[in-house]
Design an enzyme around this catalytic site. Sequence first.
Site, short mmCIF file in Angstrom:
data_model
loop_
_atom_site.label_atom_id
_atom_site.label_comp_id
_atom_site.label_asym_id
_atom_site.label_seq_id
_atom_site.Cartn_x
_atom_site.Cartn_y
_atom_site.Cartn_z
CD GLN A 35 -3.26 -5.66 4.55
OE1 GLN A 35 -4.09 -4.78 4.30
NE2 GLN A 35 -2.66 -6.36 3.61
N GLY A 36 -1.58 -5.65 9.32
CA GLY A 36 -0.46 -4.82 9.76
C GLY A 36 0.73 -4.95 8.83
CE1 TYR A 37 0.51 -8.23 5.48
CE2 TYR A 37 0.69 -7.59 3.17
CZ TYR A 37 0.47 -8.57 4.13
OH TYR A 37 0.22 -9.85 3.74
CB SER A 38 1.41 0.50 5.87
OG SER A 38 0.77 0.05 4.71
CB SER A 68 -8.24 -0.30 7.77
OG SER A 68 -7.63 0.46 6.78
CD GLU A 70 -5.06 -5.53 0.66
OE1 GLU A 70 -3.88 -5.89 0.73
OE2 GLU A 70 -5.50 -4.50 1.20
C1 LIG Z 1 -8.11 3.57 2.67
C2 LIG Z 1 -6.78 2.93 3.01
C3 LIG Z 1 -6.74 1.82 3.84
C4 LIG Z 1 -5.51 1.25 4.18
N1 LIG Z 1 -5.50 0.18 5.03
C5 LIG Z 1 -4.33 -0.39 5.38
C6 LIG Z 1 -4.31 -1.49 6.30
O1 LIG Z 1 -5.36 -1.92 6.81
N2 LIG Z 1 -3.13 -2.04 6.62
C7 LIG Z 1 -1.94 -1.59 6.09
O2 LIG Z 1 -0.91 -2.17 6.38
N3 LIG Z 1 -1.91 -0.53 5.23
C8 LIG Z 1 -3.08 0.08 4.87
N4 LIG Z 1 -3.09 1.16 4.01
C9 LIG Z 1 -1.80 1.71 3.56
C10 LIG Z 1 -1.51 1.47 2.09
O3 LIG Z 1 -1.18 0.13 1.84
C11 LIG Z 1 -0.34 2.42 1.71
O4 LIG Z 1 -0.84 3.74 1.85
C12 LIG Z 1 0.13 2.21 0.30
O5 LIG Z 1 0.78 0.97 0.16
C13 LIG Z 1 1.13 3.33 -0.11
O6 LIG Z 1 2.14 3.48 0.82
P1 LIG Z 1 2.49 4.92 1.44
O7 LIG Z 1 1.21 5.54 1.92
O8 LIG Z 1 3.58 4.74 2.43
O9 LIG Z 1 2.98 5.79 0.22
P2 LIG Z 1 4.48 5.79 -0.42
O10 LIG Z 1 4.96 4.39 -0.58
O11 LIG Z 1 5.32 6.73 0.37
O12 LIG Z 1 4.17 6.41 -1.84
C14 LIG Z 1 3.96 7.80 -2.05
C15 LIG Z 1 3.77 8.03 -3.55
O13 LIG Z 1 4.96 7.64 -4.27
C16 LIG Z 1 4.63 6.70 -5.28
N5 LIG Z 1 5.69 5.69 -5.39
C17 LIG Z 1 6.34 5.08 -4.38
N6 LIG Z 1 7.25 4.22 -4.87
C18 LIG Z 1 7.16 4.28 -6.21
C19 LIG Z 1 7.84 3.60 -7.28
N7 LIG Z 1 8.78 2.67 -7.05
N8 LIG Z 1 7.47 3.90 -8.56
C20 LIG Z 1 6.50 4.82 -8.81
N9 LIG Z 1 5.85 5.51 -7.83
C21 LIG Z 1 6.16 5.23 -6.55
C22 LIG Z 1 3.34 6.04 -4.81
O14 LIG Z 1 2.60 5.52 -5.90
C23 LIG Z 1 2.62 7.20 -4.14
O15 LIG Z 1 1.96 7.97 -5.10
C24 LIG Z 1 -4.29 1.78 3.66
C25 LIG Z 1 -4.33 2.89 2.82
C26 LIG Z 1 -5.55 3.48 2.50
C27 LIG Z 1 -5.56 4.68 1.62
#
Ligand SMILES: Cc1cc2nc3c(=O)[nH]c(=O)nc-3n(C[C@H](O)[C@H](O)[C@H](O)COP(=O)(O)OP(=O)(O)OC[C@H]3O[C@@H](n4cnc5c(N)ncnc54)[C@H](O)[C@@H]3O)c2cc1C
Length: 397
Positions: free
Chosen positions: A132-135, A167, A250
């Site tokens: 999955q390529g979202y983040s 991942s 998902e």
């Molecule tokens: C084990 C694991 C597997 C993953 N696998 C994939 C994958 O295969 N493909 C992929 O694309 N991504 C993947 N991810 C990424 C995951 O989707 C992101 O880590 C997640 O969406 C959070 O984004 P971020 O890390 O950029 O944190 P941020 O968005 O920067 O958030 C940081 C903190 O701020 C808080 N926050 C942010 N905005 C708000 C708001 N509006 N209100 C309240 N709180 C807020 C969040 O809750 C968090 O605590 C994976 C993550 C993990 C941990």
Amino acid sequence: MSSSDENFRESLRCWLEENCPPSMRTPMGGEEDEVWGGSRGVFASPDQRLWLERMASRGFTAPTWPVEYGGAGLTPAQASILEEELRQLSCRPPLHSLGLWMLGPVLLRFGDEVQKRRHLPPIARGAVRWCQGYSEPEAGSDLAGVRTRAVLDGEHYVVSGQKLWTSHAAVSDGMFCLVRTGADSARHEGLGFLLVDLASPGVDVRPIRLISGESPFCETFFDDVRVPVENLVGQPGQGWKIAMSLLEYERAWISRLGDADFVREEPLEVLARRYLGEDRGQLRDAVLRDRIAQVDMDRLCNASAVRHAVEAMEAGRGLGPESSALKLQAMELRQRWRELKVELAGFQGLGWEGPGFSPAELRLTRDWLRSRANSIEGGTSEIHLNIIAKRVLGLPD
Ligand SMILES: Cc1cc2nc3c(=O)[nH]c(=O)nc-3n(C[C@H](O)[C@H](O)[C@H](O)COP(=O)(O)OP(=O)(O)OC[C@H]3O[C@@H](n4cnc5c(N)ncnc54)[C@H](O)[C@@H]3O)c2cc1C
């Protein structure tokens, strides 16, 4: 239950008894027992391969998908029977796959006929592995901030940008991506949902090393990668809708897998009795008894919610924003459960390596640490609370 469903159950049971190798009817251990398929997939044993091949030959890896797309064409009721029988006979899942859990349902809903015929059968056979390529560095919780750009050039999109936390990208064949096909200012409207072959020139997948050594995470760079236009699912600008639909699947799957672990692993009560002993047939500590009972009851509620969600998916219904409630509940419960297990095992639940700890005890610690990510992956708990507040309860911004 109709008599045809009863006949189905009967013949299914015979088939499973004949075709599921005995070693595939033992409890799953660690990650090596999971089969993820793909061109770089490895089988830990010949039986793993055999079990996958046999199940796929009947379409049972994708029970409700139409037969022409590699599924078994089962009705939702028959799919439930299959699940019950697999559980009854303690059969292991033949295949773990983001293709099965996420991309496939999305293609069934939004893909064109050519895309369905091309992509679904290899997913059902476990021949192709998807990630999955979202983040991205600037797009996590705020997913509409995606900057990876896909510019139309004749019969191709030219893709450039960076994905993060992808991942298992290093062992996958393809990536389903959210990309920007329109102007930056268009936010949600300017996105497309694109299928990228990771073997394409210009794709650079770099595993991210974590403090523990290796890691399943990767960052993936696209440097003018040419992707055929037919790999765009839906229309340009429809990417946000499709990506959100995929997230519903998902969330349901994350919740479902979480519940499968509960069923598979040793009950809390057994663990507690082993480490803490008992007094006249019960645990001495009444508060602990209460906490164990609470987790067990919450698990039953969660299992019922998961079953409801899976039935809805199998019947082709979307889950909507309620999938956030499901994921939130399942993952918070999972973290509580993992924490309690470590607590019950006491010192023995805090081993990292070395003598003095059994493999099962070392797994307690590692599973507990891994569970910290459960409230981040698939959207953080804070984001799910926001979604529930706004889109389920209708509260103002
Ligand atoms: C084990 C694991 C597997 C993953 N696998 C994939 C994958 O295969 N493909 C992929 O694309 N991504 C993947 N991810 C990424 C995951 O989707 C992101 O880590 C997640 O969406 C959070 O984004 P971020 O890390 O950029 O944190 P941020 O968005 O920067 O958030 C940081 C903190 O701020 C808080 N926050 C942010 N905005 C708000 C708001 N509006 N209100 C309240 N709180 C807020 C969040 O809750 C968090 O605590 C994976 C993550 C993990 C941990």
